[in-house]
Each structure stands twice: as structure tokens, then as C-alpha cells.
Scaffold this active site. Structure first.
Site, PDB file in Angstrom:
ATOM      1  N   GLY A 159      43.722  45.128  40.147  1.00 43.42           N
ATOM      2  CA  GLY A 159      43.027  44.964  41.381  1.00 43.42           C
ATOM      3  C   GLY A 159      43.554  45.161  42.492  1.00 43.42           C
ATOM      4  CG  ASP A 169      34.707  37.157  49.979  1.00 46.24           C
ATOM      5  OD1 ASP A 169      33.750  37.735  50.272  1.00 46.24           O
ATOM      6  OD2 ASP A 169      35.990  37.860  49.753  1.00 46.24           O
ATOM      7  CE  LYS A 222      44.916  36.998  46.275  1.00 52.31           C
ATOM      8  NZ  LYS A 222      43.709  36.351  46.235  1.00 52.31           N
TER       9      LYS A 222
HETATM   10  N1  LIG Z   1      43.447  35.763  37.503  1.00 53.58           N
HETATM   11  C1  LIG Z   1      43.130  36.954  37.247  1.00 53.58           C
HETATM   12  N2  LIG Z   1      42.883  37.463  36.135  1.00 53.58           N
HETATM   13  C2  LIG Z   1      42.308  38.655  36.015  1.00 53.58           C
HETATM   14  N3  LIG Z   1      42.215  39.460  37.004  1.00 53.58           N
HETATM   15  C3  LIG Z   1      42.112  39.118  38.277  1.00 53.58           C
HETATM   16  C4  LIG Z   1      42.659  37.668  38.645  1.00 53.58           C
HETATM   17  N4  LIG Z   1      42.753  37.319  39.753  1.00 53.58           N
HETATM   18  C5  LIG Z   1      42.148  38.549  40.493  1.00 53.58           C
HETATM   19  N5  LIG Z   1      42.020  39.720  39.493  1.00 53.58           N
HETATM   20  C6  LIG Z   1      41.654  40.899  39.866  1.00 53.58           C
HETATM   21  O1  LIG Z   1      42.033  41.403  41.068  1.00 53.58           O
HETATM   22  C7  LIG Z   1      40.961  41.867  41.848  1.00 53.58           C
HETATM   23  C8  LIG Z   1      41.588  41.229  43.180  1.00 53.58           C
HETATM   24  O2  LIG Z   1      41.764  39.867  43.361  1.00 53.58           O
HETATM   25  P1  LIG Z   1      41.383  38.985  44.717  1.00 53.58           P
HETATM   26  O3  LIG Z   1      39.953  39.024  44.791  1.00 53.58           O
HETATM   27  O4  LIG Z   1      42.154  37.505  44.515  1.00 53.58           O
HETATM   28  O5  LIG Z   1      42.022  39.781  45.776  1.00 53.58           O
HETATM   29  P2  LIG Z   1      41.634  40.189  47.317  1.00 53.58           P
HETATM   30  O6  LIG Z   1      42.751  41.181  47.901  1.00 53.58           O
HETATM   31  O7  LIG Z   1      41.358  39.106  48.035  1.00 53.58           O
HETATM   32  O8  LIG Z   1      40.355  41.145  46.991  1.00 53.58           O
HETATM   33  P3  LIG Z   1      38.962  41.344  47.780  1.00 53.58           P
HETATM   34  O9  LIG Z   1      39.528  41.882  49.182  1.00 53.58           O
HETATM   35  O10 LIG Z   1      38.213  42.203  47.005  1.00 53.58           O
HETATM   36  O11 LIG Z   1      38.120  40.074  48.035  1.00 53.58           O
HETATM   37  C9  LIG Z   1      39.640  40.946  41.267  1.00 53.58           C
HETATM   38  O12 LIG Z   1      38.595  41.254  41.856  1.00 53.58           O
HETATM   39  C10 LIG Z   1      40.043  41.036  39.818  1.00 53.58           C
HETATM   40  O13 LIG Z   1      39.538  42.248  39.350  1.00 53.58           O
END
Ligand SMILES: Nc1ncnc2c1ncn2[C@@H]1O[C@H](COP(=O)(O)OP(=O)(O)OP(=O)(O)O)[C@@H](O)[C@H]1O
Length: 492
Positions: free
Chosen positions: A110, A255, A168
């Protein structure tokens, strides 16, 4: 170099970030240590060849145990990773001493506005408290062996399936306060049902990574059009269960959208992720008219610069501009966020769930497609009509005026919108009873007035969210069936 971590052993310990030397003996180990531990389970000493045969047998057995899901995404784990991604993965692994002995990065899963998320194998799984593990119990079940072994044969030992985590990597451009906020909230929400818990976190200079359990899920766009009404109810039950526990702690997620609710349509399980924009209710709040009673609000509106709202707007507007938290994703922002309400509540998340439900029922994604907040208001006003939108604005001390011809005074009903968007035949003038019930529920989620909008707790009691749940007599019947199965197994 600095490391961060709440102890993985004690989930009760409060979250701390501290500068520190690389991890202590109990968390630090090299790859060799781990391999020894994984293969040698203390039962027997075996040669390398025997181990290889066993591994192959184990893999064959695992393949038979777990048929590939329609939505599975682990099948491409072994595919070559793009060289740029590989470069980023190598860099990440080198940023944290001891990283390679704890995690094996597999692929990028992601990429969001604030982070990149990787799938990794948790190499040190056996060394820690794993109460976060969703699948812990299912691993205890041991299927019967496929092959019969004569007494002299060496019987293969059972090796557990690899355990995966999501790593992450929070972009260094995020402010430390913001990162700490996300980690602290995740720590507070660690025991909440359907919320993806934080396992641990590390920091090296300006780089922070959060370690979460990897949750197998499918892309919303691949399944939302195929969902039946009971599927929708089960999906929402899971999402509202998460929200009820988050809201009980007076935390706004801010969100809610399909990519932040990871859902596996096969197991029908889902978890809420991404608390990057979440906040505690009441933080940085200023009183808004919406929290006053009707009479007080009326009096305050009457005294409030009447010239400014009659027949247009002042050319030289000297009033200070209104400031409010508008964080969220376009298309999913509640009307009070668009009207810059300064006293937002957990109800903003309920509106966003309503948008998800409208998307599923109308089979259109994205349902709202605005470029900015003004367009977002126009989209909402087209559905609800001018009059209701004016009332919604007034609630927060805003005047809503428009001459856009497509915004009628009464708007359209959700039922009509769904009938149009799903291109029903002319003979279908109304929705079937089960979809009607879904629309009733939708109306409660997409109420322009946050005070009347349904809460997560109330939603869980709503008739629609009982659809697809087994009745107690059915559950009793199920138990009987299980008993019969167990008896049969023991006789066999
Ligand atoms: N625990 C998890 N298990 C599997 N995939 C995950 C997990 N956490 C996150 N992902 C994948 O990573 C993507 C991005 O994660 P997250 O939403 O936490 O990050 P972000 O940078 O805040 O994203 P956004 O800007 O789209 O809100 C998720 O949409 C998902 O596909």
C-alpha cells in the site's frame, strides 16, 4: 541511532518513544539463530536432506489445506519486486539495526498520502506475546496426515505457517506530534474488536515504522458490486463494531473509507486501519451553534451580522475566516466538516460509512467525485435539495445560497437514486423489501444533522444490521450439527 518500542512482551505497558541503543538481547538475534529455532522444534535431530523433504511435504499439505481464495493476494508473494521498490525495501531494512533478523520484507502492499506499507514475515514471532494474532487459534488445529508412515519412518514434525505483519513506514515529512498521536491512539485502541492493533513501533533518527498484524483483504472495487444484502449487513456490522469501540473512547477516526477498512469477503472479517488523522473528541474545539438549543441558536443567528447574508455577500468582508479541522478524504466528508463546524463529533465517521453504503447500493465508486469542498457541497445539495441544505448550514451558523439550476428545492430520494444508478428495468418502480430496509438504514447514516444521525451503538441495534445474523434457534441447530460432526470424527 535510536530505537523505539513498547515492549512486545507486555501489551499493558504504555507506549514510549525513547532514544536507546539497539535492542537488548531478548529482541536481538541473527538470521542463523532464527532458522535454527524454526526448524529444530526440540523433537528430533535431522539431516538437511530430510528437512528439505519435510518442507516440500509441508508445502504440499498447506496447499491442500488452504485452497487459493478468489481474493487471495499472497499468491504473488514470490513475484519479482520492481527494482525501485526493492531499493526502498533495502534502504528501510538498513535503517534499523537488527531489522533483517526480525522481519523479512516481501512486497509493498500500500502507498498512501502519509506512508508506505509493506508485507513482511515476522521471523521472531515465537519469541513474543502474540495475543494480537487474529489467526492464533486456527493454527492450533492440526489436520490429519495425508500420508501413512510405517513405524520405522521418520514422521514429519509440524512447522507452523509463516506469520505475516504489515510494516507501515511513516513518511519523514509527517510531524512528530502527528506520528505520536497515531501511535498513542492505536495503543489506546489495542483491545478493540475489529480494530487492527499496533504490535510495536521503531524509530531510527527521523524514520518511524509501525508494525501491525498483516490482515488478508480484497480490493473493495473487486467485490462491492457482487455484494448481496446480507453481505452488506455483515460488512457493516463489522465496521460498526469497530466504530462503536473507537467512539466509546471518544475518538474520531476522521478518515473512514473503503481502503481503511480491510475486509476479507471470504471469511467475512474486517479490521479498521489508519488512525493517522484520528483525534480525541473535543480537542481543539470551539463552541459551535449546533450544540446550542433551538432558541439560543435562533437568537444568536438573528444578532449575527444580518447584512452579510441578505441578498449576496459583502464585497469587503472583514469577518475573520472560519477555521476548523477539515482532515479527511474528499467525497467522504460529513456536511458539518464542509460547513467548518468547530465542534465536530464522532458522528462525522457515521456519515462516511453512509457514503460507503450508498456506494455499495448504487454500485458506483466513487459515488461523490468532487475536486474541493464547494463541489462536495454541490453534490450533497443535489441529493438533499436547497431547503434541507440551508437548514444544515444554519445549524453551524452558515448561510447556504445557490442559483445552480440542477439543485432543486426538494432533492431526490435515495430509493430513486439507487434505482437510476443500478439501471433497473422500467417495471421495477420500487426496491425490493430487503433493499428498502437498507435504504432506511442509509437515511439514518446520511442525516444532514449530526445530532439526529444514528450512533455506532444504535446502528448495531438497527434491524438492518441483524440481516445475515443467525437467529438463536439457527445457532442452536448449528451447534447440534457440530456435535454430530464431532461424534462422527471420534467414531472414525
Ligand atoms: N494491517 C494491514 N494488513 C494488510 N494491509 C494493510 C495493513 N495496513 C495497511 N495496509 C495496506 O496499506 C494501505 C495504506 O495503509 P494506511 O491507510 O494505513 O496508510 P496511509 O498512508 O494513511 O493511506 P491513505 O493516505 O490512503 O489513507 C491500506 O489501504 C492497505 O491496503
Amino acid at each position: 541511532m535510536a530505537t523505539v518500542a513498547p515492549s512486545r512482551r507486555s501489551r499493558e505497558e504504555s507506549f514510549r518513544i525513547h532514544d536507546d541503543v539497539p535492542s537488548t538481547g531478548d529482541t536481538e538475534m541473527n538470521e542463523h539463530d532464527f532458522q535454527d529455532e524454526e526448524v529444530d522444534d526440540g523433537e528430533t535431530e535431522r539431516g538437511h536432506e530430510a528437512e528439505q523433504v519435510e518442507e516440500q511435504e509441508q508445502e504440499e499439505q498447506e496447499e491442500q489445506e488452504e485452497p487459493e481464495s478468489e481474493y487471495t493476494e499472497s499468491s504473488d508473494d514470490d513475484m519479482a519486486v520492481d527494482s525501485n521498490i526493492q531499493y526502498d525495501m533495502d534502504k528501510l531494512q538498513d535503517s534499523f539495526p537488527g531489522f533483517r533478523s526480525k522481519y523479512r520484507l516481501i512486497k509493498r502492499i500500500g502507498e498512501g498520502t502519509f506512508s508506505t506499507v509493506y508485507k513482511a514475515e515476522d521471523l521472531a514471532y515465537d519469541r513474543y506475546d502474540n495475543s494480537w494474532d487474529f489467526d492464533r487459534d486456527s493454527d492450533k488445529w492440526t489436520p490429519p496426515p495425508l500420508k501413512r508412515y510405517s513405524s520405522g519412518d521418520h514422521q514429519p514434525s509440524r512447522r507452523r505457517k509463516p506469520k505475516y505483519v504489515a510494516i507501515k513506514k511513516i513518511y519523514v515529512t509527517s510531524s512528530p506530534t502527528r506520528i505520536l498521536n497515531e501511535l498513542e491512539l492505536l495503543h489506546d485502541l489495542r483491545d478493540c474488536e475489529n480494530v487492527c492493533p499496533l504490535i510495536t513501533a521503531f524509530r531510527a533518527t527521523d524514520q518511524v515504522v509501525a508494525i501491525l498484524p498483516y490482515f488478508r483483504h480484497a480490493d473493495f472495487r473487486d467485490y462491492f458490486r457482487k455484494m448481496t444484502v446480507p453481505d452488506i449487513a455483515i460488512y457493516l456490522r463489522s465496521l460498526f463494531t469497530a466504530l462503536a469501540s473507537v467512539h466509546r473512547q471518544h475518538i474520531l477516526h476522521r478518515d473512514i473509507k473503503p481502503t481503511n477498512f480491510l475486509y476479507d469477503p471470504e471469511s467475512r472479517r474486517g479490521v479498521l486501519v489508519d488512525f493517522g488523522l484520528a483525534e480525541r473528541e473535543g480537542s481543539e474545539c470551539k463552541p459551535c451553534l449546533c450544540h446550542d438549543d433551538y432558541q439560543t441558536r435562533k437568537a444568536r443567528l438573528a444578532n449575527h451580522n444580518p447584512k452579510a447574508t441578505v441578498g449576496g455577500y459583502p464585497k469587503q468582508d472583514t469577518r475573520p475566516s472560519r477555521r476548523a479541522n477539515r482532515a479527511g478524504t474528499r467525497g467522504f466528508r460529513a456536511p458539518e466538516v464542509l460547513f467548518k463546524c468547530t465542534e465536530q463529533t464522532t458522528k462525522i465517521d457515521i456519515w462516511s460509512v453512509g457514503v460507503i453504503l450508498l456506494t455499495i447500493l448504487s454500485k458506483r465508486f466513487p459515488f461523490f467525485n468532487s475536486a474541493d469542498d464547494v463541489e462536495a457541497m454541490i453534490e450533497i445539495a443535489t441529493i438533499f435539495g436547497r431547503e434541507k441544505m440551508k437548514e444544515a448550514g444554519k445549524l453551524h451558523g452558515c448561510a447556504f445560497e445557490t442559483t445552480i439550476p440542477t439543485i432543486g428545492s426538494g432533492g431526490f430520494s435515495f430509493e430513486r437514486i439507487i434505482l437510476w444508478s443500478t439501471c433497473r428495468s422500467d417495471s421495477e418502480k420500487t426496491l425490493p423489501a430487503d433493499e428498502k430496509l437498507a435504504v432506511e438504514f442509509l437515511k439514518r447514516c446520511l442525516d444532514l444533522d449530526p445530532r439526529h444521525r444514528i450512533s455506532a451503538e444504535e446502528a448495531l441495534e438497527h434491524e438492518f444490521l441483524q440481516v445475515g445474523m443467525l437467529s438463536s434457534s439457527e445457532r442452536a441447530g448449528d451447534d447440534d450439527e457440530m456435535d454430530i460432526l464431532q461424534v462422527r470424527t471420534s467414531i472414525a
